[in-house]
Design a protein around this motif. Structure first.
Motif, PDB file in Angstrom:
ATOM      1  N   ARG A  18       1.068  -1.087   0.139  1.00  0.00           N
ATOM      2  CA  ARG A  18       0.163  -0.124  -0.071  1.00  0.00           C
ATOM      3  C   ARG A  18       0.530   1.654  -0.414  1.00  0.00           C
ATOM      4  NH1 ARG A  18      -4.964   0.797   4.054  1.00  0.00           N
ATOM      5  NH2 ARG A  18      -5.413   2.763   3.458  1.00  0.00           N
ATOM      6  N   LEU A  19       2.172   0.764   0.950  1.00  0.00           N
ATOM      7  CA  LEU A  19       2.711   2.582   1.033  1.00  0.00           C
ATOM      8  C   LEU A  19       3.616   2.411  -0.872  1.00  0.00           C
ATOM      9  CD1 LEU A  19       5.189   4.260   2.138  1.00  0.00           C
ATOM     10  CD2 LEU A  19       6.594   2.212   3.340  1.00  0.00           C
ATOM     11  N   ALA A  20       4.397   1.116  -0.812  1.00  0.00           N
ATOM     12  CA  ALA A  20       4.566   1.218  -2.441  1.00  0.00           C
ATOM     13  C   ALA A  20       3.428   2.387  -3.197  1.00  0.00           C
ATOM     14  CB  ALA A  20       5.350   0.168  -2.834  1.00  0.00           C
ATOM     15  N   ALA A  21       2.209   2.128  -3.400  1.00  0.00           N
ATOM     16  CA  ALA A  21       1.122   2.136  -4.935  1.00  0.00           C
ATOM     17  C   ALA A  21       1.322   3.972  -4.225  1.00  0.00           C
ATOM     18  CB  ALA A  21      -0.029   1.556  -4.399  1.00  0.00           C
ATOM     19  N   TYR A  22       1.177   4.209  -3.071  1.00  0.00           N
ATOM     20  CA  TYR A  22       0.895   5.072  -2.937  1.00  0.00           C
ATOM     21  C   TYR A  22       2.203   6.563  -3.527  1.00  0.00           C
ATOM     22  CZ  TYR A  22      -0.194   9.618   0.411  1.00  0.00           C
ATOM     23  OH  TYR A  22      -0.996  11.094   1.423  1.00  0.00           O
ATOM     24  N   ALA A  23       3.325   6.394  -2.854  1.00  0.00           N
ATOM     25  CA  ALA A  23       4.038   6.651  -3.246  1.00  0.00           C
ATOM     26  C   ALA A  23       4.153   6.867  -4.761  1.00  0.00           C
ATOM     27  CB  ALA A  23       5.859   5.866  -3.071  1.00  0.00           C
ATOM     28  N   ALA A  67      13.530   4.120   2.657  1.00  0.00           N
ATOM     29  CA  ALA A  67      14.229   3.402   1.549  1.00  0.00           C
ATOM     30  C   ALA A  67      14.348   2.708   0.800  1.00  0.00           C
ATOM     31  CB  ALA A  67      16.257   2.567   3.140  1.00  0.00           C
ATOM     32  N   PHE A  68      13.403   2.351   1.382  1.00  0.00           N
ATOM     33  CA  PHE A  68      11.990   1.471   1.042  1.00  0.00           C
ATOM     34  C   PHE A  68      11.386   1.643   0.025  1.00  0.00           C
ATOM     35  CE2 PHE A  68       7.830  -0.227   0.699  1.00  0.00           C
ATOM     36  CZ  PHE A  68       7.942  -1.740  -0.400  1.00  0.00           C
ATOM     37  N   VAL A  69      10.660   3.443   0.007  1.00  0.00           N
ATOM     38  CA  VAL A  69      10.600   4.348  -0.734  1.00  0.00           C
ATOM     39  C   VAL A  69      11.454   4.289  -2.188  1.00  0.00           C
ATOM     40  CG1 VAL A  69       9.001   6.296  -1.559  1.00  0.00           C
ATOM     41  CG2 VAL A  69       8.950   4.786   0.854  1.00  0.00           C
ATOM     42  N   ALA A  70      12.018   4.606  -1.423  1.00  0.00           N
ATOM     43  CA  ALA A  70      13.274   5.475  -2.530  1.00  0.00           C
ATOM     44  C   ALA A  70      14.000   3.924  -3.252  1.00  0.00           C
ATOM     45  CB  ALA A  70      15.277   5.861  -1.737  1.00  0.00           C
ATOM     46  N   ALA A  71      13.254   2.338  -3.228  1.00  0.00           N
ATOM     47  CA  ALA A  71      14.029   1.882  -3.847  1.00  0.00           C
ATOM     48  C   ALA A  71      12.795   1.203  -5.602  1.00  0.00           C
ATOM     49  CB  ALA A  71      13.931   0.199  -3.181  1.00  0.00           C
ATOM     50  N   VAL A  72      11.314   1.975  -4.206  1.00  0.00           N
ATOM     51  CA  VAL A  72      10.031   1.575  -5.378  1.00  0.00           C
ATOM     52  C   VAL A  72       9.525   3.226  -6.215  1.00  0.00           C
ATOM     53  CG1 VAL A  72       9.680  -0.432  -3.753  1.00  0.00           C
ATOM     54  CG2 VAL A  72       8.433   2.336  -3.773  1.00  0.00           C
ATOM     55  N   THR A  73      10.982   4.038  -5.838  1.00  0.00           N
ATOM     56  CA  THR A  73      10.338   4.836  -7.053  1.00  0.00           C
ATOM     57  C   THR A  73      12.244   5.485  -8.083  1.00  0.00           C
ATOM     58  OG1 THR A  73      10.473   6.770  -5.240  1.00  0.00           O
ATOM     59  CG2 THR A  73       8.463   5.397  -5.455  1.00  0.00           C
ATOM     60  N   LEU A  76      11.006  10.914  -6.601  1.00  0.00           N
ATOM     61  CA  LEU A  76      10.566  11.100  -5.470  1.00  0.00           C
ATOM     62  C   LEU A  76      11.460  11.609  -4.158  1.00  0.00           C
ATOM     63  CD1 LEU A  76       7.545  11.584  -5.211  1.00  0.00           C
ATOM     64  CD2 LEU A  76       7.134   9.775  -3.622  1.00  0.00           C
ATOM     65  N   LEU A  77      11.843  13.125  -4.247  1.00  0.00           N
ATOM     66  CA  LEU A  77      12.079  13.063  -3.094  1.00  0.00           C
ATOM     67  C   LEU A  77      12.280  12.482  -1.463  1.00  0.00           C
ATOM     68  CD1 LEU A  77      13.013  17.278  -3.603  1.00  0.00           C
ATOM     69  CD2 LEU A  77      14.046  14.966  -3.913  1.00  0.00           C
ATOM     70  N   LEU A  78      13.122  12.494  -0.429  1.00  0.00           N
ATOM     71  CA  LEU A  78      12.495  12.028   1.090  1.00  0.00           C
ATOM     72  C   LEU A  78      12.628  12.873   1.505  1.00  0.00           C
ATOM     73  CD1 LEU A  78      14.544   8.647   0.244  1.00  0.00           C
ATOM     74  CD2 LEU A  78      12.150   8.515  -0.583  1.00  0.00           C
ATOM     75  N   GLY A  79      11.242  12.679   2.315  1.00  0.00           N
ATOM     76  CA  GLY A  79      11.868  13.632   3.889  1.00  0.00           C
ATOM     77  C   GLY A  79      10.942  13.092   5.032  1.00  0.00           C
ATOM     78  N   THR A  80      11.051  13.708   6.272  1.00  0.00           N
ATOM     79  CA  THR A  80      11.180  13.248   7.418  1.00  0.00           C
ATOM     80  C   THR A  80      10.218  14.784   7.838  1.00  0.00           C
ATOM     81  OG1 THR A  80      12.840  14.372   8.195  1.00  0.00           O
ATOM     82  CG2 THR A  80      12.844  11.577   7.825  1.00  0.00           C
ATOM     83  N   GLY A  81       8.986  14.840   8.697  1.00  0.00           N
ATOM     84  CA  GLY A  81       8.445  15.725   9.044  1.00  0.00           C
ATOM     85  C   GLY A  81       8.025  15.140  10.370  1.00  0.00           C
ATOM     86  N   VAL A  82       8.698  15.018  11.402  1.00  0.00           N
ATOM     87  CA  VAL A  82       9.834  15.671  11.947  1.00  0.00           C
ATOM     88  C   VAL A  82      10.071  14.640  12.308  1.00  0.00           C
ATOM     89  CG1 VAL A  82       9.471  18.128  12.170  1.00  0.00           C
ATOM     90  CG2 VAL A  82       9.650  17.123  14.380  1.00  0.00           C
ATOM     91  N   LEU A  83      11.753  13.973  11.939  1.00  0.00           N
ATOM     92  CA  LEU A  83      13.200  13.448  12.216  1.00  0.00           C
ATOM     93  C   LEU A  83      12.995  13.586  14.259  1.00  0.00           C
ATOM     94  CD1 LEU A  83      14.721  10.517  11.459  1.00  0.00           C
ATOM     95  CD2 LEU A  83      16.908  12.390  11.815  1.00  0.00           C
ATOM     96  N   LEU A  84      12.833  12.705  15.020  1.00  0.00           N
ATOM     97  CA  LEU A  84      13.182  13.600  16.644  1.00  0.00           C
ATOM     98  C   LEU A  84      14.735  13.145  16.311  1.00  0.00           C
ATOM     99  CD1 LEU A  84      10.819  11.825  18.086  1.00  0.00           C
ATOM    100  CD2 LEU A  84      10.487  13.655  17.385  1.00  0.00           C
ATOM    101  N   ILE A 100      21.301   6.603   2.586  1.00  0.00           N
ATOM    102  CA  ILE A 100      20.426   6.581   2.158  1.00  0.00           C
ATOM    103  C   ILE A 100      20.324   7.596   1.184  1.00  0.00           C
ATOM    104  CG2 ILE A 100      17.450   6.992   1.854  1.00  0.00           C
ATOM    105  CD1 ILE A 100      18.125   6.440   4.988  1.00  0.00           C
ATOM    106  N   ASP A 101      21.204   8.770   1.137  1.00  0.00           N
ATOM    107  CA  ASP A 101      21.141   9.766  -0.584  1.00  0.00           C
ATOM    108  C   ASP A 101      21.880   8.749  -1.282  1.00  0.00           C
ATOM    109  OD1 ASP A 101      20.781  12.453  -0.437  1.00  0.00           O
ATOM    110  OD2 ASP A 101      22.397  12.543  -0.738  1.00  0.00           O
ATOM    111  N   ASN A 102      22.762   8.323  -0.689  1.00  0.00           N
ATOM    112  CA  ASN A 102      24.146   7.812  -1.939  1.00  0.00           C
ATOM    113  C   ASN A 102      23.106   6.830  -2.518  1.00  0.00           C
ATOM    114  OD1 ASN A 102      27.010   8.099  -2.408  1.00  0.00           O
ATOM    115  ND2 ASN A 102      26.310   8.699  -0.543  1.00  0.00           N
ATOM    116  N   LEU A 103      22.097   5.032  -1.964  1.00  0.00           N
ATOM    117  CA  LEU A 103      21.119   4.379  -2.387  1.00  0.00           C
ATOM    118  C   LEU A 103      20.160   5.440  -3.049  1.00  0.00           C
ATOM    119  CD1 LEU A 103      21.084   1.726   0.073  1.00  0.00           C
ATOM    120  CD2 LEU A 103      22.410   1.812  -2.023  1.00  0.00           C
ATOM    121  N   SER A 104      19.066   5.977  -3.372  1.00  0.00           N
ATOM    122  CA  SER A 104      18.617   6.973  -4.096  1.00  0.00           C
ATOM    123  C   SER A 104      18.983   7.984  -4.879  1.00  0.00           C
ATOM    124  CB  SER A 104      18.146   7.885  -3.207  1.00  0.00           C
ATOM    125  OG  SER A 104      18.146   8.798  -2.342  1.00  0.00           O
TER     126      SER A 104
END
Length: 286
Positions: A18-23, A67-73, A76-84, A100-104
């Motif tokens: 479901r996440l992959a389809a959304y992304a 990292a998973f989202v990067a692999a299926v797109t 798409l830029l990758l973001g956190t809202g927010v990382l603690l 993650i930045d290199n892999l994506s």
């Protein structure tokens, strides 16, 4: 104006398909990126945004999930809202983010960090809740120092972190740093964005004049520190029902990015919501 979407595994079903389809759908619609929230632990009676939340909400780790989202797109830029940030060691985090930045291939570029409001999360990670602001400031400095450092090593001596001659590779993809946006709704967060941030991701439920005062505080703090306030990005949340008038008001306030999220629970309806928004404000839906 840039447009991004958010996705929370705590609010929608924690299902990788479901996440992959959304992304993928967000990417096809033309959205810039996807944001994920973070909570390390919950507990009975925990309150977020003035609402008590069920303690079994499945907040997935945002970095592992991105990292998973990067692999299926593809784009798409990758973001956190927010990382603690105060609950993560910056030496370890610098390595994770650069990886993650290199892999994506350079897509870990919407990092937003915040302090967190649940004292139990601080206690669970051995952090003094009262010091999380100072700890975050140091962590930002350590991240940038490690990313920019060369083979001769870098050193840091602060209140919370201390090391000598550390060398850390890989670097961010084709860069010596990653953008770090500051999330929050307090004057302290606004000042932190002006002093250390590449942008401000405004949160909370504030009145329009309070919003304006915070953004002006970000800009004035940056200027007083010798930084160019015009280089700072300004990100705001909005609903999918945003109007042209609302968008124009955002632009007049200096907003450079709007983040929206599907509200439906059915995956097909979520995609329809994103498509309808994209047809109105992006180059077209999918």
């Amino acid at each position: 104006m840039k447009f991004a979407v958010s996705y929370s595994t705590a609010h929608f079903e924690f299902d990788p398909d479901r996440l992959a389809a959304y992304a993928r759908h967000a990417e096809a619609c033309g959205f810039e990126g996807l944001y994920l929230p973070e909570h390390l632990v919950l507990y009975p009676g925990a309150t977020l945004h003035n609402f008590e939340v069920p303690p079994d909400l499945p907040f997935a780790d945002p970095l592992e999930t991105l990292a998973f989202v990067a692999a299926v797109t593809d784009r798409l830029l990758l973001g956190t809202g927010v990382l603690l940030l105060p609950y993560r060691h910056p030496v370890v985090l610098a390595k994770q983010l650069a990886t993650i930045d290199n892999l994506s291939k350079g897509r870990m570029r919407l990092l937003s960090v915040g302090l967190g409001t649940l004292a139990a999360e601080a206690a669970a990670t051995g952090v003094d809740f009262r010091t999380r602001g100072r700890r975050t400031d140091e962590a930002i400095d350590v991240l940038r120092l490690l990313w920019a450092g060369g083979a001769d090593g870098v050193s840091y001596h602060g209140e919370f972190f201390e090391f000598d001659d550390l060398v850390q590779f890989p670097k961010p993809f084709g860069a010596t740093t990653l953008p770090i946006h500051i999330g929050g709704s307090s004057a302290a967060a606004a000042r932190r964005a002006g002093l250390r941030g590449d942008g401000y991701f405004a949160g909370g439920a504030l009145l329009p004049d309070e919003r304006a005062a915070q953004w002006e505080l970000v800009r004035s703090t940056a200027a007083e520190a010798g930084r160019d306030p015009d280089r700072l990005e300004y990100t705001r949340w909005s609903g999918l029902d945003m109007t042209e008038e609302r968008l124009a008001a955002f632009a007049a306030q200096g907003v450079t990015r709007v983040v929206v999220s599907a509200t439906a629970t059915d995956p097909a309806e979520q995609q329809d919501e994103l498509s309808e928004f994209a047809q109105r404000f992006l180059s077209g839906g999918s």
